[in-house]
Design a protein around this motif. Structure first.
Motif, PDB file in Angstrom:
ATOM      1  N   CYS A 296       0.353   3.284   3.531  1.00 32.19           N
ATOM      2  CA  CYS A 296       0.797   2.817   4.857  1.00 32.19           C
ATOM      3  C   CYS A 296       1.796   1.664   4.785  1.00 32.19           C
ATOM      4  CB  CYS A 296      -0.413   2.417   5.700  1.00 32.19           C
ATOM      5  SG  CYS A 296      -1.117   0.822   5.259  1.00 32.19           S
TER       6      CYS A 296
ATOM      7  N   CYS B 268      -6.194  -2.099   0.581  1.00 32.48           N
ATOM      8  CA  CYS B 268      -5.335  -2.266   1.763  1.00 32.48           C
ATOM      9  C   CYS B 268      -6.202  -2.516   2.995  1.00 32.48           C
ATOM     10  CB  CYS B 268      -4.474  -1.022   1.981  1.00 32.48           C
ATOM     11  SG  CYS B 268      -3.554  -1.064   3.530  1.00 32.48           S
TER      12      CYS B 268
ATOM     13  N   HIS C  95      -6.932   2.135   1.767  1.00 32.57           N
ATOM     14  CA  HIS C  95      -6.539   2.730   0.483  1.00 32.57           C
ATOM     15  C   HIS C  95      -6.735   1.703  -0.637  1.00 32.57           C
ATOM     16  CE1 HIS C  95      -4.586   5.946  -1.699  1.00 32.57           C
ATOM     17  NE2 HIS C  95      -3.684   5.137  -2.229  1.00 32.57           N
TER      18      HIS C  95
ATOM     19  N   CYS D 253       0.840  -1.205   0.000  1.00 35.20           N
ATOM     20  CA  CYS D 253       0.000   0.000   0.000  1.00 35.20           C
ATOM     21  C   CYS D 253       0.876   1.257   0.000  1.00 35.20           C
ATOM     22  CB  CYS D 253      -0.880  -0.014   1.249  1.00 35.20           C
ATOM     23  SG  CYS D 253      -1.751   1.533   1.510  1.00 35.20           S
TER      24      CYS D 253
ATOM     25  N   CYS E 283      -5.442   0.448   5.979  1.00 43.68           N
ATOM     26  CA  CYS E 283      -5.892   1.845   5.955  1.00 43.68           C
ATOM     27  C   CYS E 283      -7.030   2.089   4.962  1.00 43.68           C
ATOM     28  CB  CYS E 283      -4.714   2.784   5.664  1.00 43.68           C
ATOM     29  SG  CYS E 283      -4.178   2.767   3.943  1.00 43.68           S
TER      30      CYS E 283
HETATM   31 ZN   LIG Z   1      -2.728   1.083   3.589  1.00 42.05          ZN
END
Ligand SMILES: [Zn+2]
Length: 281
Positions: free
Chosen positions: A29, A48, A53, A26, A51
């Motif tokens: 993060c 992800c 994303h 990711c 987080c």
């Molecule tokens: Zn992430």
């Protein structure tokens, strides 16, 4: 080249070696993807677990980016649904300009005293025109050459053409770096944020707007799809204070659409930024 021909060519380049860059973890993060969120015609979008994303598994290289942002039809399609058909200063832009300046005001980013302002992905540069009219100093960066050239000619604004990360810009010079609906198109955001930190004054601020919502997944020129947490991760890596503000609104037909504002205050100096720190000796 027509839009359809360009799409076919881009799809082909995604299949050939050397035209894309693989993304494993990711970008927000560093977490591992837990599932494919969506399959676009170019690349799967990974999700992800840490987080939230969502990001393309293969990022476009420069040849593909040049094809994506090659002509002014890109501008026309983007502005058509807003009822804007010509690059010309006038009342047709009022709503557009008010929304952007209003968002910055609401988030405490906009000052009425003269600011030095840089916009990443300024398109034709209408916001730069308005800011100069209000007495601010404004410079834009735009990778779509025909759009930037048309804007400079029609609006008399200053635009650097190419990729923001690659420009020679004064260090610690700008009060505000802003970017509206642009960073979701950028493959390597760490380069972008490092450059933003470099050009901002020590008390400078970045203001970002990104789209949100799964309907964005079909947008094949987007490579990052932010969650509240993932945008915050990027901001906090490069700024002492990083915050996000949701912006939800209804369109004329009642559809709920949304975007997310991200504000980073007090850029961290490069030595403090984990990703650009030299390894310990
Ligand atoms: Zn992430």
């Amino acid at each position: 080249m027509s839009a359809i021909q360009a799409k076919i060519l881009i799809r082909l380049l995604y299949k050939l070696p050397g035209f894309t860059i693989p993304v494993s973890n990711c970008p927000a993060c560093g977490g591992r993807p837990d599932r494919i969120e969506f399959n676009t015609q170019y690349s799967p979008l990974d999700h992800c677990a840490d987080c939230g994303h969502v990001y393309t598994r293969r990022n476009p290289g420069k040849s593909i980016l040049r094809l994506m942002y090659r002509d002014i039809d890109y501008w026309k399609q983007d502005k058509e649904h807003q009822g804007i058909t010509r690059i010309e200063y006038g009342p047709q832009w009022k709503e557009f300009i008010d929304a952007r300046i209003g968002a910055m005001r609401k988030c405490g980013v906009f000052a009425d005293s003269a600011m030095k302002f840089l916009e990443i992905g300024c398109s034709e540069g209408i916001l730069l025109r308005e800011l100069e009219n209000l007495g601010h100093e404004a410079l834009g960066c735009e990778c779509n050459r025909p759009t930037a050239e048309a804007g400079m000619k029609a609006l008399g604004v200053k635009i650097k053409i190419g990729l923001f990360e690659e420009f020679q810009l004064p260090r610690a010079y700008y009060d505000v770096v802003a970017s509206f609906h642009t960073i979701e198109h950028i493959p390597n955001l760490d380069r972008t944020f490092a450059k933003i930190v470099e050009v901002l004054k020590p008390d400078g601020t970045v203001f970002i707007e990104v789209p949100t919502g799964p309907e964005e997944y079909a947008n094949t020129d987007h490579v990052q799809f932010f969650s509240d947490a993932s945008l915050k991760r990027f901001l906090e890596r490069y700024f002492e204070v990083g915050e996000t503000v949701p912006n939800l609104y209804s369109t004329a037909d009642g559809t709920q659409v949304g975007s997310l504002y991200g504000i980073g205050r007090r850029p961290r100096r490069p030595a403090e930024t984990s990703l650009t720190s030299p390894p310990p000796q």
